[in-house]
Design an enzyme around this catalytic site. Structure first.
Site, short mmCIF file in Angstrom:
data_model
loop_
_atom_site.label_atom_id
_atom_site.label_comp_id
_atom_site.label_asym_id
_atom_site.label_seq_id
_atom_site.Cartn_x
_atom_site.Cartn_y
_atom_site.Cartn_z
N SER A 180 13.33 10.27 4.10
CA SER A 180 12.27 11.19 4.53
C SER A 180 12.88 12.57 4.75
CB SER A 180 11.69 10.68 5.85
OG SER A 180 10.93 11.69 6.50
N ASP A 235 8.84 -10.01 6.03
CA ASP A 235 9.00 -9.01 7.08
C ASP A 235 10.48 -8.63 7.05
OD1 ASP A 235 9.55 -7.63 9.43
OD2 ASP A 235 8.08 -8.74 10.59
N LYS A 249 16.36 7.65 9.43
CA LYS A 249 16.21 8.12 8.04
C LYS A 249 17.46 8.89 7.61
CE LYS A 249 12.12 6.56 6.81
NZ LYS A 249 12.01 5.55 5.75
N ARG A 301 0.85 -1.20 0.00
CA ARG A 301 0.00 0.00 0.00
C ARG A 301 0.89 1.25 0.00
NH1 ARG A 301 -1.88 0.14 6.43
NH2 ARG A 301 -0.20 1.53 7.03
N TYR A 307 13.11 7.77 14.54
CA TYR A 307 12.75 7.65 13.12
C TYR A 307 13.62 8.58 12.27
CZ TYR A 307 9.70 8.13 8.94
OH TYR A 307 9.18 8.20 7.67
N ASN A 334 11.73 0.52 0.76
CA ASN A 334 10.67 1.47 1.10
C ASN A 334 10.02 1.18 2.46
OD1 ASN A 334 8.22 3.33 0.41
ND2 ASN A 334 7.31 1.32 0.77
N1 LIG Z 1 3.66 9.08 4.16
C1 LIG Z 1 4.55 10.01 4.45
O1 LIG Z 1 4.20 11.17 4.74
C2 LIG Z 1 6.02 9.70 4.38
C3 LIG Z 1 6.92 10.77 4.39
C4 LIG Z 1 8.29 10.51 4.32
C5 LIG Z 1 8.75 9.21 4.24
N2 LIG Z 1 7.85 8.18 4.23
C6 LIG Z 1 8.40 6.81 4.16
O2 LIG Z 1 7.87 6.17 3.02
C7 LIG Z 1 7.79 4.77 3.28
C8 LIG Z 1 6.38 4.28 2.99
O3 LIG Z 1 5.49 5.01 3.81
P1 LIG Z 1 3.90 4.98 3.61
O4 LIG Z 1 3.40 6.31 4.02
O5 LIG Z 1 3.56 4.45 2.27
O6 LIG Z 1 3.51 3.91 4.74
P2 LIG Z 1 2.26 2.92 4.87
O7 LIG Z 1 2.18 2.57 6.32
O8 LIG Z 1 1.05 3.45 4.20
O9 LIG Z 1 2.77 1.63 4.06
C9 LIG Z 1 3.90 0.94 4.52
C10 LIG Z 1 3.89 -0.49 4.03
O10 LIG Z 1 5.05 -1.13 4.58
C11 LIG Z 1 4.69 -2.37 5.14
N3 LIG Z 1 5.59 -2.71 6.23
C12 LIG Z 1 5.68 -2.11 7.45
N4 LIG Z 1 6.60 -2.76 8.20
C13 LIG Z 1 7.11 -3.75 7.44
C14 LIG Z 1 8.07 -4.77 7.66
N5 LIG Z 1 8.66 -4.90 8.84
N6 LIG Z 1 8.37 -5.60 6.63
C15 LIG Z 1 7.75 -5.49 5.45
N7 LIG Z 1 6.79 -4.58 5.19
C16 LIG Z 1 6.49 -3.72 6.18
C17 LIG Z 1 3.25 -2.20 5.62
O11 LIG Z 1 2.58 -3.46 5.72
C18 LIG Z 1 2.67 -1.30 4.53
O12 LIG Z 1 2.14 -2.05 3.46
C19 LIG Z 1 8.25 4.56 4.72
O13 LIG Z 1 9.61 4.20 4.73
C20 LIG Z 1 8.07 5.93 5.34
O14 LIG Z 1 8.95 6.14 6.41
C21 LIG Z 1 6.51 8.38 4.31
#
Ligand SMILES: NC(=O)c1ccc[n+]([C@@H]2O[C@H](COP(=O)([O-])OP(=O)(O)OC[C@H]3O[C@@H](n4cnc5c(N)ncnc54)[C@H](O)[C@@H]3O)[C@@H](O)[C@H]2O)c1
Length: 269
Positions: free
Chosen positions: A142, A63, A159, A16, A155, A90
């Site tokens: 991030s 995982d 990052k 997702r 976090y 990611n």
């Molecule tokens: N959404 C934001 O505002 C944002 C901003 C900066 C960075 N990020 C980074 O982008 C990446 C994705 O974020 P997102 O917003 O899509 O998150 P999200 O929570 O919507 O999706 C994350 C996905 O990673 C999977 N996941 C979590 N832990 C896991 C593990 N141990 N092993 C395998 N899969 C795992 C989850 O099941 C999920 O499908 C992350 O690294 C997050 O730190 C997000």
């Protein structure tokens, strides 16, 4: 021909959010994408969605904090597909907690997910890439790794650590045809953000970004796909913010926001 035709790509946390958008983008751009997530059912649905659109995808339940499983999965993946050309690391998440309240168990878990797993996965993939003399590694870091975040100390530090690792890998692996780069998304509209923030907080964050909105997962995906392409061969060891100008604005945007609010309050009087 599409830019990634014939390439084998692994995207973690791809069930997702940003990872899902990246998986879809890489597949649209021609790659065979391994959609990997700890939630195997959701990863399988994402892979099916991609194949239903006429692109190539497979699914891997993993995982990333299970380091033995990470290494075994990369061996298996290469045995099945012959090689790995692209890794998009990611999977990640942060938990908001004031620095003074952080406990050691939570710290360990944040380090395991946002750094330890990233390191071991990148190492396992890079070993395979060195054997073929080609590779593209992209970390989804991030803006919290570029500027100090509030109540996200572990976090943000991890990052930032990813960016340090990226530079070290760029130096050591460049001669093997492997590039390592990162994107640094600003606040991006995903479930992670919607769970952590209220609608009001999301709107307020948008106001503090020069683009006057938060980002879309697809916007991060386009940047990743470029860094993962053969055309990006001479880009190595850089971080690309995908943040609507958030980091470019620095503290200035806070002042713009303050003045804007003051004007709005005056208008109401
Ligand atoms: N959404 C934001 O505002 C944002 C901003 C900066 C960075 N990020 C980074 O982008 C990446 C994705 O974020 P997102 O917003 O899509 O998150 P999200 O929570 O919507 O999706 C994350 C996905 O990673 C999977 N996941 C979590 N832990 C896991 C593990 N141990 N092993 C395998 N899969 C795992 C989850 O099941 C999920 O499908 C992350 O690294 C997050 O730190 C997000």
């Amino acid at each position: 021909m599409k830019p990634l035709t014939g390439h084998i790509a692994l995207v973690t946390g791809a069930a997702r959010g940003i990872g899902q958008a990246i998986a879809l983008r890489l597949a649209v751009d021609g790659a065979l994408v391994i959609v990997s997530d700890r939630d195997g059912d959701a990863a399988s649905k994402t892979a099916s969605r991609i194949t239903a659109l006429g692109h190539q995808a497979a699914c891997l339940t993993l995982d990333v904090t299970d380091l033995e499983a990470v290494k075994a999965s990369i061996d298996l993946l290469c045995a099945e597909h012959g090689r790995i050309d692209i890794l998009v690391s990611n999977a990640g998440a942060g938990k908001s907690r004031p620095f003074l309240d952080m406990n050691e168990a939570e710290l360990q878990s944040q380090m395991a997910l946002n750094f330890g797993s990233v390191y071991v996965l990148a190492q396992a993939c890079a070993r395979k890439m060195r054997a073929t003399g080609y590779g593209r590694v992209v970390f989804v870091s991030s803006v919290t790794g570029l500027a100090g975040p509030i109540e996200l100390s572990a976090y943000g530090a991890m990052k930032a650590g990813q960016l340090g690792l990226m530079r070290a890998m760029a130096l050591e692996l460049g001669e093997h045809g492997i590039t390592t780069n990162a994107v640094a998304p600003g606040p991006t509209d995903t479930e992670l953000l919607r769970v952590a923030w209220s609608a009001e907080q999301v709107a307020e964050a948008g106001e503090r970004i020069p683009a006057r909105r938060i980002g879309k997962p697809e916007e991060v995906a386009h940047a990743v796909s470029f860094l993962a392409s053969p055309e990006a061969a001479f880009i190595n060891g850089v971080v690309l913010p995908v943040d609507g100008g958030f980091t470019a604005a620095g503290g200035y945007m806070a002042e713009v926001y303050r003045q804007r609010k003051a004007r709005q309050n005056n208008d109401k009087l």
